[in-house]
Design an enzyme around this catalytic site. Structure first.
Site, short mmCIF file in Angstrom:
data_model
loop_
_atom_site.label_atom_id
_atom_site.label_comp_id
_atom_site.label_asym_id
_atom_site.label_seq_id
_atom_site.Cartn_x
_atom_site.Cartn_y
_atom_site.Cartn_z
N ALA A 231 0.85 -1.20 0.00
CA ALA A 231 0.00 0.00 0.00
C ALA A 231 0.88 1.24 0.00
CB ALA A 231 -0.93 -0.03 1.21
N ARG A 232 1.19 1.73 1.16
CA ARG A 232 2.13 2.83 1.37
C ARG A 232 2.85 2.54 2.68
NH1 ARG A 232 1.79 3.86 -3.22
NH2 ARG A 232 1.02 5.76 -4.22
N GLU A 261 10.80 6.40 1.70
CA GLU A 261 11.41 5.90 0.46
C GLU A 261 12.33 6.94 -0.17
OE1 GLU A 261 8.25 4.46 -2.07
OE2 GLU A 261 7.54 3.12 -0.51
N HIS A 279 9.64 -0.66 -4.12
CA HIS A 279 8.38 -0.08 -4.62
C HIS A 279 8.21 -0.37 -6.13
CE1 HIS A 279 5.23 3.31 -3.95
NE2 HIS A 279 4.82 2.47 -4.89
P1 NAP Z 1 -9.30 1.89 -4.03
O1 NAP Z 1 -10.02 1.17 -5.12
O2 NAP Z 1 -9.68 3.29 -3.72
O3 NAP Z 1 -9.41 0.99 -2.71
C1 NAP Z 1 -9.02 1.44 -1.46
C2 NAP Z 1 -9.61 0.50 -0.40
O4 NAP Z 1 -9.10 0.88 0.88
C3 NAP Z 1 -11.13 0.55 -0.32
O5 NAP Z 1 -11.61 -0.75 -0.17
C4 NAP Z 1 -11.39 1.38 0.94
O6 NAP Z 1 -12.63 0.97 1.52
C5 NAP Z 1 -10.19 0.99 1.80
N1 NAP Z 1 -9.86 2.01 2.78
C6 NAP Z 1 -9.64 3.34 2.58
N2 NAP Z 1 -9.39 3.96 3.74
C7 NAP Z 1 -9.45 3.02 4.71
C8 NAP Z 1 -9.28 3.06 6.12
N3 NAP Z 1 -9.03 4.20 6.78
N4 NAP Z 1 -9.41 1.90 6.81
C9 NAP Z 1 -9.69 0.74 6.15
N5 NAP Z 1 -9.84 0.65 4.82
C10 NAP Z 1 -9.73 1.79 4.10
O7 NAP Z 1 -7.75 1.94 -4.34
P2 NAP Z 1 -6.87 0.91 -5.20
O8 NAP Z 1 -6.91 1.27 -6.62
O9 NAP Z 1 -7.21 -0.48 -4.78
O10 NAP Z 1 -5.40 1.30 -4.65
C11 NAP Z 1 -5.10 1.21 -3.29
C12 NAP Z 1 -3.73 1.78 -2.96
O11 NAP Z 1 -2.71 0.87 -3.34
C13 NAP Z 1 -3.32 3.06 -3.67
O12 NAP Z 1 -3.94 4.20 -3.13
C14 NAP Z 1 -1.82 3.06 -3.47
O13 NAP Z 1 -1.49 3.69 -2.25
C15 NAP Z 1 -1.48 1.57 -3.39
N6 NAP Z 1 -0.72 1.13 -4.58
C16 NAP Z 1 0.56 0.68 -4.43
C17 NAP Z 1 1.27 0.26 -5.53
C18 NAP Z 1 2.67 -0.24 -5.42
O14 NAP Z 1 3.42 -0.12 -6.37
N7 NAP Z 1 3.05 -0.82 -4.30
C19 NAP Z 1 0.69 0.29 -6.80
C20 NAP Z 1 -0.60 0.74 -6.91
C21 NAP Z 1 -1.31 1.16 -5.79
P3 NAP Z 1 -13.48 1.95 2.47
O15 NAP Z 1 -13.54 3.27 1.75
O16 NAP Z 1 -14.81 1.29 2.63
O17 NAP Z 1 -12.74 2.03 3.75
C1 8YV Z 2 3.91 3.72 -8.71
C2 8YV Z 2 2.02 3.34 -7.06
O1 8YV Z 2 5.12 3.33 -8.13
O2 8YV Z 2 0.17 3.68 -8.49
C3 8YV Z 2 0.63 3.81 -7.35
O3 8YV Z 2 -0.02 4.28 -6.40
O4 8YV Z 2 2.44 3.32 -5.96
C4 8YV Z 2 2.87 2.83 -8.16
O5 8YV Z 2 2.12 2.31 -9.19
C5 8YV Z 2 3.91 5.17 -8.54
O6 8YV Z 2 2.74 5.80 -8.22
C6 8YV Z 2 4.53 5.78 -9.79
O7 8YV Z 2 4.34 7.12 -9.80
#
Ligand code: NAP
Ligand code: 8YV
Length: 318
Positions: A231-232, A261, A279
């Protein structure tokens, strides 16, 4: 005809540069030596911004570019962007949802397999010659049939849950509101962690989720439990994580994201029950191409009619 002017923060692929360059006059922040002098000459002409999840929209850029109308972010997470400030200035912010769901879910499977099957230690055993000198590597554990608690069940969380079907996982999830999904909802994160073999974090970052995974959650996951964070870094209390892993109160971890990071604490680097990634959850050529395409598509849509294809929810009304 004059092209609108666009400021690029961070890198972009050649395809992105070519598409943006055809429709906008490009300024690359990385190439600007004297930002203040550049701002005096060009700041007021900048209407569009291409940025990314890490750099966001810095306040100095908003101030230097008072006529900014659109900010297109390469990434789905936008915790680095002050959306209130953007809304107040009428800046439409877009991001890249969905196109990276599968890749991030693959990263979770990779971390889970690496953790259960001792990928790093076994690879070392083979490569170092220890197999020849000391015999077989110790047995690992199977990823099959585990209880997996998913913290955050949005676009990516649902893809993770679906892909975990290959391991026959039992899926629990915790979010603020229950979803209409065929998985068991847990309104208490600590209780979910207690029941889980693996806890996967996939919420957004930002103040609402800061240190949601704290000492209590980590200890509930327990000495045989595995934490996976894609996540983050801010979602997990990193100091508590290190303490729990060092003391054996938590079994293992697979981490793609960190509090500061690209810094990773040495304590984590020294542990052999931790798999570390820089990441790279979405970082494949194919997925980054799809993210780059959507980033530019949002800018081109804005140029065409002033709207964006995939606004962040806070800006959807603009
Ligand atoms: P999304 O569709 O908006 O889903 C977010 C989920 O988190 C929802 O189910 C939401 O449900 C829940 N949530 C939000 N706030 C919360 C809280 N305080 N407590 C518990 N649950 C909570 O987002 P997504 O597209 O799946 O992406 C999620 C995140 O993944 C991104 O924002 C990013 O930070 C991370 N990410 C990381 C990478 C990487 O490279 N590692 C890549 C892409 C994304 P509720 O609103 O019902 O709480
Ligand atoms: C990328 C991510 O590393 O989409 C996100 O939220 O964490 C990753 O896909 C990043 O955002 C690239 O800018």
């Amino acid at each position: 005809m004059n092209k609108p002017e666009l400021l690029l923060i961070g890198g972009a692929t050649d395809v992105m540069l070519e598409r943006m360059g055809a429709e906008f006059t490009l300024h690359k922040l990385n190439d600007i030596n004297d930002f203040d002098a550049w701002a005096v000459e060009h700041g007021a002409k900048i209407e569009a911004l291409a940025t990314n999840g890490h750099d966001g929209v810095p306040s100095r850029i908003m101030e230097a570019c008072p006529n900014l109308k659109v900010a297109s972010a390469y990434g789905v997470g936008y915790d680095a962007i002050d959306t209130d400030a953007c809304v107040a200035r009428g800046i439409k912010v877009s991001h890249t949802p969905n196109v990276l769901n599968a890749e991030v879910a693959n990263t979770v499977l990779m971390l889970m397999l690496a953790g259960f099957r001792n990928l790093l230690a076994d690879e070392h055993h083979a490569r170092s010659g220890e197999w020849e000198s000391s015999g077989n590597a110790p047995l690992s554990r199977s990823p099959d049939g585990r209880v997996v608690g998913v913290l955050g069940m949005g676009r990516i969380g649902q893809e993770i849950a679906e892909r975990l079907g290959v391991f026959g996982s039992e899926i629990l999830y915790h979010t603020r509101s229950k979803k209409d999904l065929p998985y068991e909802y847990c309104d208490d994160l600590v209780a979910m962690a207690k029941r889980s073999d693996v806890l996967v974090c996939i919420t957004p970052g930002g103040p609402a989720t800061e240190k949601l995974v704290n000492k209590q959650v980590l200890e509930a996951l327990g000495p045989d439990g595995m934490l996976i964070n894609v996540a983050r870094g801010s979602v997990v209390d990193e100091a508590a994580l290190i303490e729990a892993l060092q003391s054996g109160k938590l079994g293992s971890a697979g981490l793609d994201v960190f509090e500061k990071e690209p810094h990773i604490p040495n304590a984590l680097k020294e542990m052999d029950n931790v798999v570390l990634l820089p990441h790279v959850g979405s970082a494949t050529v194919e997925t980054r191409a799809a993210m780059g395409k959507l980033t530019v598509d949002n800018l081109l849509q804005w140029k065409q009619d002033g709207s964006v294809l995939t606004p962040v929810p806070e800006c959807a009304h603009l």
